[in-house]
Scaffold this motif. Structure first.
Motif, PDB file in Angstrom:
ATOM      1  N   GLN A 132       0.507  -1.245  -0.055  1.00 28.00           N
ATOM      2  CA  GLN A 132       0.196   0.175   0.098  1.00 28.00           C
ATOM      3  C   GLN A 132       0.774   1.016   0.201  1.00 28.00           C
ATOM      4  N   GLU A 136       1.464   1.508  -4.425  1.00 31.42           N
ATOM      5  CA  GLU A 136      -0.232   2.210  -4.238  1.00 31.42           C
ATOM      6  C   GLU A 136      -0.305   3.833  -4.045  1.00 31.42           C
ATOM      7  N   LYS A 139       3.678   5.334  -5.660  1.00 24.41           N
ATOM      8  CA  LYS A 139       3.793   4.956  -7.236  1.00 24.41           C
ATOM      9  C   LYS A 139       5.061   4.449  -7.437  1.00 24.41           C
ATOM     10  N   CYS A 269      -6.978  -2.692   2.493  1.00 21.00           N
ATOM     11  CA  CYS A 269      -7.204  -3.503   1.303  1.00 21.00           C
ATOM     12  C   CYS A 269      -7.488  -5.000   1.366  1.00 21.00           C
ATOM     13  N   GLU A 286     -10.963  -1.133  -5.636  1.00 25.74           N
ATOM     14  CA  GLU A 286      -9.668  -1.317  -6.112  1.00 25.74           C
ATOM     15  C   GLU A 286      -8.677  -1.339  -5.568  1.00 25.74           C
ATOM     16  N   LYS A 287      -8.773  -0.742  -4.030  1.00 29.62           N
ATOM     17  CA  LYS A 287      -7.705  -1.399  -2.834  1.00 29.62           C
ATOM     18  C   LYS A 287      -8.509  -2.715  -3.143  1.00 29.62           C
ATOM     19  N   GLU A 289      -7.792  -4.975  -5.657  1.00 33.86           N
ATOM     20  CA  GLU A 289      -7.473  -6.038  -6.505  1.00 33.86           C
ATOM     21  C   GLU A 289      -5.652  -5.657  -6.396  1.00 33.86           C
ATOM     22  N   PHE A 290      -5.849  -3.978  -5.810  1.00 32.00           N
ATOM     23  CA  PHE A 290      -4.243  -4.336  -5.868  1.00 32.00           C
ATOM     24  C   PHE A 290      -3.613  -4.947  -4.491  1.00 32.00           C
ATOM     25  N   ARG A 293      -2.626  -8.490  -6.396  1.00 31.13           N
ATOM     26  CA  ARG A 293      -1.365  -8.040  -7.023  1.00 31.13           C
ATOM     27  C   ARG A 293      -0.104  -8.580  -5.713  1.00 31.13           C
ATOM     28  N   GLN A 294      -0.612  -7.756  -5.312  1.00 34.04           N
ATOM     29  CA  GLN A 294       0.353  -7.680  -3.848  1.00 34.04           C
ATOM     30  C   GLN A 294       0.563  -8.939  -2.831  1.00 34.04           C
TER      31      GLN A 294
END
Length: 347
Positions: A132, A136, A139, A269, A286-287, A289-290, A293-294
């Motif tokens: 995060q 996230e 960036k 998350c 979207e949190k 989904e990120f 990936r993490q």
């Protein structure tokens, strides 16, 4: 079953907790080991859990049952580790400090074959916190897309669990890492990939960091959030033109107007709405989904041996040890360079 709960007035261990209801997008896990995080201490000291709510976030264990809408190919008997929303004021069944727990489907990760449950239990909350904060919110480039130029980042608090993993993620992403810790943890920070380590209690700490980076430190991620730390971070950063960013895991505030500020809240998350300390956090797909990936990134890096868990100190007496020894030690600030882990069946 046995569980560590908040009874409305204090934390206590009970033996009569019913098994949690298995939601469609969750898995039922028999916990083998659990780890203590700073957020667990804050939850008990601030009394911010649902009455009879399960405490704790980090766990490792064995899959017992799989929800109807789980997409990852989990099966009964799989070794997994992950993160649960401990001390959730909106759902008393969430939390990791119990013999059987439910955990969000795709945020659980496979425990590497040669990794002990105790090590695996130390990873998830810090891994999601790093994802995060670094990737996230700030960036930064990820290990899958390394940066093409030499750009320093300061990880303030490198001997914390989050700091230890952040150092490794950033090095894998191509960033030369500078970090701070007490001198007795210098070797730990170097072993995780830090290029240079600085004593945060040194009155010249910020100056030494600035000199080492030759005034080219534009990126800082702060895992501690103390006033002393914020001052060191701000004084360490470049005053040259260019994009400068400070990220943190707490709701700190900074004084420099030329530095972009970002923060993150771990529980978001999960992609579920919750309330804490009078503030409402809406569900954000979207949190989630990120975070998926993490989870995939972390799972792969651990499997490939490119990411090392934080050192662990294993305590005894299962949840009684968590309550009587672990949480008080964390609150007193006497835990350094290790993560406290407890075996659930250890009586």
């Amino acid at each position: 079953m046995k569980a560590l709960i908040w009874d409305g007035e204090k934390a206590r261990v009970i033996n009569t907790r019913p098994l949690p209801r298995l939601r469609d997008d969750y898995i039922l896990v028999r916990t083998v080991a659990v780890a203590i995080n700073p957020t667990d201490c804050k939850a008990t000291s601030q009394g911010r859990a649902a009455t009879n709510g399960i405490l704790g976030c980090d766990f490792a264990g064995i899959v017992e049952e799989v929800g109807a809408k789980v997409t990852k190919p989990w099966k009964k008997g799989h070794r997994v580790f992950g993160f649960a929303h401990g001390a959730n004021s909106n759902n008393s069944e969430d939390g990791a400090f119990a013999e059987f727990i439910t955990a969000k489907r795709d945020l659980c990760m496979a425990t590497p074959e040669k990794m002990a449950f105790e090590e695996a239990a130390s990873v998830a909350a810090s891994a999601f916190t790093c994802g995060q904060g670094l990737f996230e919110e700030m960036k930064l480039n990820t290990p899958d897309n390394p940066i093409g130029e030499r750009q320093y980042i300061l990880i303030y608090g490198g001997s914390s669990s989050a700091g230890s993993l952040a150092t490794q993620y950033c090095k894998l992403a191509g960033y030369p890492v500078l970090t701070t810790c007490s001198p007795n943890n210098n070797e730990l920070c170097r072993s995780r990939g830090a290029e240079a380590v600085f004593d945060y209690n040194d009155t010249n700490c910020a100056q030494k960091i600035r000199e080492y980076a030759q005034g080219e430190l534009f990126l800082v991620w702060d895992t501690i959030g103390s006033q002393q730390g914020i001052e060191i971070c701000m004084e360490s950063m470049s005053t040259k033109p260019g994009h400068k960013a400070y990220g943190t895991i707490l709701l700190n505030r900074i004084t420099r107007q030329d530095v972009d500020y970002s923060s993150s809240i771990l529980m978001t998350c999960l992609g579920e709405a919750f309330d804490v300390l009078g503030k409402h956090f809406p569900a954000e797909t979207e949190k989630l989904e990120f975070a998926k990936r993490q989870a995939s990134l972390t799972e792969r890096l651990l499997r490939e041996g490119k990411l090392k868990p934080h050192p662990v100190r294993v305590g005894g007496r299962d949840f009684h040890g968590v309550l009587d020894e672990g949480l008080p030690a964390m609150l007193e600030g006497i835990v350094s360079g290790v993560k406290l882990v407890y075996r659930v069946a250890d009586t």
